[in-house]
Write a protein that holds these residues in place. Structure first.
Motif, PDB file in Angstrom:
ATOM      1  N   LEU A  62       0.833  -1.205   0.000  1.00  0.00           N
ATOM      2  CA  LEU A  62       0.000   0.000   0.000  1.00  0.00           C
ATOM      3  C   LEU A  62       0.867   1.254   0.000  1.00  0.00           C
ATOM      4  CD1 LEU A  62      -2.824  -1.039   2.492  1.00  0.00           C
ATOM      5  CD2 LEU A  62      -3.027  -0.728   0.014  1.00  0.00           C
ATOM      6  N   LEU A  63       1.929   1.245   0.788  1.00  0.00           N
ATOM      7  CA  LEU A  63       2.838   2.388   0.798  1.00  0.00           C
ATOM      8  C   LEU A  63       3.524   2.563  -0.557  1.00  0.00           C
ATOM      9  CD1 LEU A  63       4.431   2.012   4.342  1.00  0.00           C
ATOM     10  CD2 LEU A  63       2.915   3.839   3.554  1.00  0.00           C
ATOM     11  N   ALA A  64       3.848   1.457  -1.209  1.00  0.00           N
ATOM     12  CA  ALA A  64       4.481   1.538  -2.526  1.00  0.00           C
ATOM     13  C   ALA A  64       3.542   2.175  -3.544  1.00  0.00           C
ATOM     14  CB  ALA A  64       4.901   0.145  -2.989  1.00  0.00           C
ATOM     15  N   GLN A  65       2.243   1.963  -3.385  1.00  0.00           N
ATOM     16  CA  GLN A  65       1.256   2.551  -4.294  1.00  0.00           C
ATOM     17  C   GLN A  65       1.216   4.070  -4.202  1.00  0.00           C
ATOM     18  OE1 GLN A  65      -0.744   1.146  -6.719  1.00  0.00           O
ATOM     19  NE2 GLN A  65       0.608  -0.589  -6.369  1.00  0.00           N
ATOM     20  N   ILE A  66       1.571   4.597  -3.040  1.00  0.00           N
ATOM     21  CA  ILE A  66       1.562   6.061  -2.898  1.00  0.00           C
ATOM     22  C   ILE A  66       2.970   6.641  -3.052  1.00  0.00           C
ATOM     23  CG2 ILE A  66      -0.522   6.106  -1.485  1.00  0.00           C
ATOM     24  CD1 ILE A  66       1.300   6.573   0.963  1.00  0.00           C
ATOM     25  N   GLY A  67       3.887   5.818  -3.552  1.00  0.00           N
ATOM     26  CA  GLY A  67       5.211   6.322  -3.863  1.00  0.00           C
ATOM     27  C   GLY A  67       6.280   6.079  -2.818  1.00  0.00           C
ATOM     28  N   GLU A  68       5.934   5.425  -1.728  1.00  0.00           N
ATOM     29  CA  GLU A  68       6.916   5.143  -0.670  1.00  0.00           C
ATOM     30  C   GLU A  68       7.372   3.693  -0.817  1.00  0.00           C
ATOM     31  OE1 GLU A  68       9.528   4.887   1.806  1.00  0.00           O
ATOM     32  OE2 GLU A  68       8.663   6.881   1.769  1.00  0.00           O
ATOM     33  N   SER A  69       8.439   3.485  -1.553  1.00  0.00           N
ATOM     34  CA  SER A  69       8.900   2.122  -1.833  1.00  0.00           C
ATOM     35  C   SER A  69       9.925   1.613  -0.823  1.00  0.00           C
ATOM     36  CB  SER A  69       9.487   2.046  -3.242  1.00  0.00           C
ATOM     37  OG  SER A  69      10.595   2.905  -3.342  1.00  0.00           O
ATOM     38  N   THR A  70      10.390   2.451   0.075  1.00  0.00           N
ATOM     39  CA  THR A  70      11.412   2.042   1.044  1.00  0.00           C
ATOM     40  C   THR A  70      10.916   0.895   1.922  1.00  0.00           C
ATOM     41  OG1 THR A  70      12.233   4.304   1.088  1.00  0.00           O
ATOM     42  CG2 THR A  70      12.929   2.863   2.883  1.00  0.00           C
ATOM     43  N   ALA A  71       9.664   0.963   2.389  1.00  0.00           N
ATOM     44  CA  ALA A  71       9.122  -0.085   3.259  1.00  0.00           C
ATOM     45  C   ALA A  71       9.087  -1.421   2.527  1.00  0.00           C
ATOM     46  CB  ALA A  71       7.724   0.291   3.745  1.00  0.00           C
ATOM     47  N   LEU A  72       8.698  -1.400   1.253  1.00  0.00           N
ATOM     48  CA  LEU A  72       8.638  -2.632   0.477  1.00  0.00           C
ATOM     49  C   LEU A  72      10.039  -3.192   0.258  1.00  0.00           C
ATOM     50  CD1 LEU A  72       7.018  -4.711  -1.076  1.00  0.00           C
ATOM     51  CD2 LEU A  72       7.080  -3.203  -3.066  1.00  0.00           C
ATOM     52  N   THR A  73      10.970  -2.347  -0.083  1.00  0.00           N
ATOM     53  CA  THR A  73      12.351  -2.778  -0.295  1.00  0.00           C
ATOM     54  C   THR A  73      12.927  -3.393   0.974  1.00  0.00           C
ATOM     55  OG1 THR A  73      12.674  -1.044  -1.939  1.00  0.00           O
ATOM     56  CG2 THR A  73      14.658  -2.014  -0.984  1.00  0.00           C
ATOM     57  N   ASN A  74      12.712  -2.742   2.116  1.00  0.00           N
ATOM     58  CA  ASN A  74      13.204  -3.252   3.391  1.00  0.00           C
ATOM     59  C   ASN A  74      12.596  -4.608   3.719  1.00  0.00           C
ATOM     60  OD1 ASN A  74      14.772  -0.985   3.716  1.00  0.00           O
ATOM     61  ND2 ASN A  74      13.364   0.022   5.114  1.00  0.00           N
ATOM     62  N   LEU A  75      11.288  -4.740   3.518  1.00  0.00           N
ATOM     63  CA  LEU A  75      10.613  -6.003   3.830  1.00  0.00           C
ATOM     64  C   LEU A  75      11.116  -7.124   2.931  1.00  0.00           C
ATOM     65  CD1 LEU A  75       8.521  -7.598   5.386  1.00  0.00           C
ATOM     66  CD2 LEU A  75       6.803  -6.856   3.743  1.00  0.00           C
ATOM     67  N   LEU A  76      11.249  -6.859   1.644  1.00  0.00           N
ATOM     68  CA  LEU A  76      11.740  -7.891   0.725  1.00  0.00           C
ATOM     69  C   LEU A  76      13.170  -8.305   1.064  1.00  0.00           C
ATOM     70  CD1 LEU A  76      10.227  -6.614  -2.640  1.00  0.00           C
ATOM     71  CD2 LEU A  76       9.434  -8.524  -1.217  1.00  0.00           C
TER      72      LEU A  76
END
Length: 83
Positions: free
Chosen positions: A63-77
């Motif tokens: 959801l954060l990646a959808q609004i342009g915040e990809s850091t959380a997704l990168t960290n989780l992956l």
């Protein structure tokens, strides 16, 4: 038990592995305390708590990646890849 939480701990991982730090074994007053910790970690495995935590964090990161915040997704992956 008392003292350092990092050195007196146990963890349940995906796949059912349970790790017990040697500090926990030294700090335990008796075998019953260690058995209680192992039972607690076994419940995490049975309830698939680690998997539920990862899936919940993945939804949030997506959801954060959808609004342009990809850091959380990168960290989780990165964290999932290290498991």
């Amino acid at each position: 038990m008392s003292g350092c939480q990092l050195c007196e701990n146990a963890f349940a991982f995906l796949g059912g592995s349970i790790y017990i730090n040697s500090g926990l074994l030294r700090a335990a007053f008796n075998d019953d305390e260690v058995a209680g910790v192992i039972a607690h970690e076994m419940a995490h495995v049975r309830n698939r708590d680690v998997l539920h935590s990862i899936s919940g964090r993945l939804v949030t990161a997506l959801l954060l990646a959808q609004i342009g915040e990809s850091t959380a997704l990168t960290n989780l992956l990165t964290q999932i890849a290290s498991l």
